[in-house]
Design a protein around this motif. Structure first.
Motif, PDB file in Angstrom:
ATOM      1  N   ALA A  82      -9.350 -79.035  41.349  1.00 12.96           N
ATOM      2  CA  ALA A  82      -8.789 -78.670  40.047  1.00 12.96           C
ATOM      3  C   ALA A  82      -9.878 -78.512  38.987  1.00 12.96           C
ATOM      4  N   ALA A  83     -10.838 -79.428  38.969  1.00 15.57           N
ATOM      5  CA  ALA A  83     -11.915 -79.349  37.981  1.00 15.57           C
ATOM      6  C   ALA A  83     -12.757 -78.094  38.198  1.00 15.57           C
ATOM      7  N   GLU A 121      -0.164 -83.056  45.426  1.00 20.10           N
ATOM      8  CA  GLU A 121      -1.419 -83.680  45.016  1.00 20.10           C
ATOM      9  C   GLU A 121      -2.239 -82.752  44.116  1.00 20.10           C
ATOM     10  N   LEU A 122      -2.251 -81.463  44.439  1.00 17.91           N
ATOM     11  CA  LEU A 122      -2.966 -80.515  43.590  1.00 17.91           C
ATOM     12  C   LEU A 122      -2.322 -80.441  42.209  1.00 17.91           C
ATOM     13  N   ASN A 127      -2.138 -80.991  36.406  1.00 19.04           N
ATOM     14  CA  ASN A 127      -1.438 -81.472  35.209  1.00 19.04           C
ATOM     15  C   ASN A 127      -2.355 -82.264  34.283  1.00 19.04           C
ATOM     16  N   LYS A 128      -3.288 -83.011  34.868  1.00 27.63           N
ATOM     17  CA  LYS A 128      -4.233 -83.783  34.063  1.00 27.63           C
ATOM     18  C   LYS A 128      -5.144 -82.876  33.242  1.00 27.63           C
ATOM     19  N   LEU A 129      -5.275 -81.626  33.696  1.00 22.41           N
ATOM     20  CA  LEU A 129      -6.147 -80.668  33.012  1.00 22.41           C
ATOM     21  C   LEU A 129      -5.343 -79.602  32.266  1.00 22.41           C
ATOM     22  N   ASN A 142      -3.102 -71.767  32.117  1.00 26.93           N
ATOM     23  CA  ASN A 142      -3.777 -72.828  31.363  1.00 26.93           C
ATOM     24  C   ASN A 142      -3.107 -73.023  30.008  1.00 26.93           C
ATOM     25  N   GLU A 143      -3.639 -73.920  29.202  1.00 24.28           N
ATOM     26  CA  GLU A 143      -3.013 -74.261  27.920  1.00 24.28           C
ATOM     27  C   GLU A 143      -3.074 -73.111  26.923  1.00 24.28           C
TER      28      GLU A 143
END
Length: 266
Positions: A82-83, A121-122, A127-129, A142-143
């Motif tokens: 994800a990062a 899991e992905l 979601n954290k990002l 993205n946001e």
């Protein structure tokens, strides 16, 4: 020109994709920074140094045909996918070629999970990002509401395991019988009681099978190219132009080939 980014877990996965792009689809590697499209220059970071030379062992990697450009990025583990993706999205968002960027492909090992579990899991990572992944629509947002195609592919498609399961099938098909047989003998030897402690240190019985695949393919690699890495064995001895017809008979190889062709080439 159309652009894509392929994100893989590790070097072995990257070597397989590199070899398939070059030998199966006719892609060529960029060899100097000065030849790269601007979007790829933006993705390079500090690599390469002053010479501008792009080495096959360097990262990231860039490939092209007349109409398609592809970068391969190694996440160094499934927890960093994800990062890695977020970093690429930020670069693409700030370039002028967003409409030319056609999508991401994530290639990851199935291990002992279902595809649904991998997606879950992905999504937790995404979601954290502040990334929203839709497996139904094959897209990531993205946001800033930038929406880009994203396709997920797990290896193997059938059964459990990792990329070595696919590579062992390839080796069994194209290597001399005695080489594959020798690697199988060593694998069988490791299953004897005298190696219980070593096997148990690898993890559960299921994980032991995955590591046994790695050991067995490592033996084949050492025989075929004693002084080189597994990645070089894959590129030089397993995925060869004169072996492509045989490789297409292998279900897992064929499925991956068709996936890449349908997402990138067509």
């Amino acid at each position: 020109m159309k652009y894509y980014a392929i994100i893989v877990e590790g070097r072995t996965d990257s070597a397989l994709i590199e070899a398939m792009l070059e030998k199966g689809f006719g892609f060529k590697a960029y060899t100097n920074k000065k030849d790269l499209p601007d979007i790829f220059v933006q993705m390079m970071g500090k690599y390469p140094q002053q010479t501008g030379e792009l080495k096959p062992t360097g990262f990231p990697l860039f490939y092209h045909t007349e109409k398609i450009g592809i970068t391969i990025r190694i996440a160094n583990g499934n927890t960093k996918i994800a990062a890695t993706l977020e970093g690429l999205i930020n670069i693409i968002e700030n370039c002028d070629i967003l409409e030319d960027f056609k999508g991401f492909i994530i290639i990851t090992d199935k291990d002992n999970k279902s595809q649904e579990k991998i997606i879950t899991e992905l999504n937790e990572q995404f979601n954290k990002l502040d990334l929203n992944f839709s497996s139904e629509k094959n897209s990531i947002t993205n946001e800033s509401n930038i929406n880009i195609h994203l396709w997920l592919y797990v290896i193997p498609q059938n059964g459990q395991g990792a990329i070595e399961k696919l590579l062992l099938s390839c080796a069994e098909e194209i290597c001399e019988d005695n080489i594959y047989s020798l690697s199988k003998e060593v694998r069988n030897k490791l299953n004897e009681n005298c190696f219980n402690t070593i096997r148990q240190s690898w993890g559960t019985k299921q994980v032991q099978n995955f590591y046994a695949d790695k050991v067995q393919f490592g033996i084949i690699s050492t025989i075929l190219k004693p002084d080189k890495t597994i990645a070089m064995t894959i590129r030089d001895k397993i995925i060869k132009k004169d072996s492509l017809t045989k490789l297409q008979k292998i279900e897992e190889y064929h499925l991956l080939y068709e996936f890449l062709k349908n997402r990138i080439i067509i």
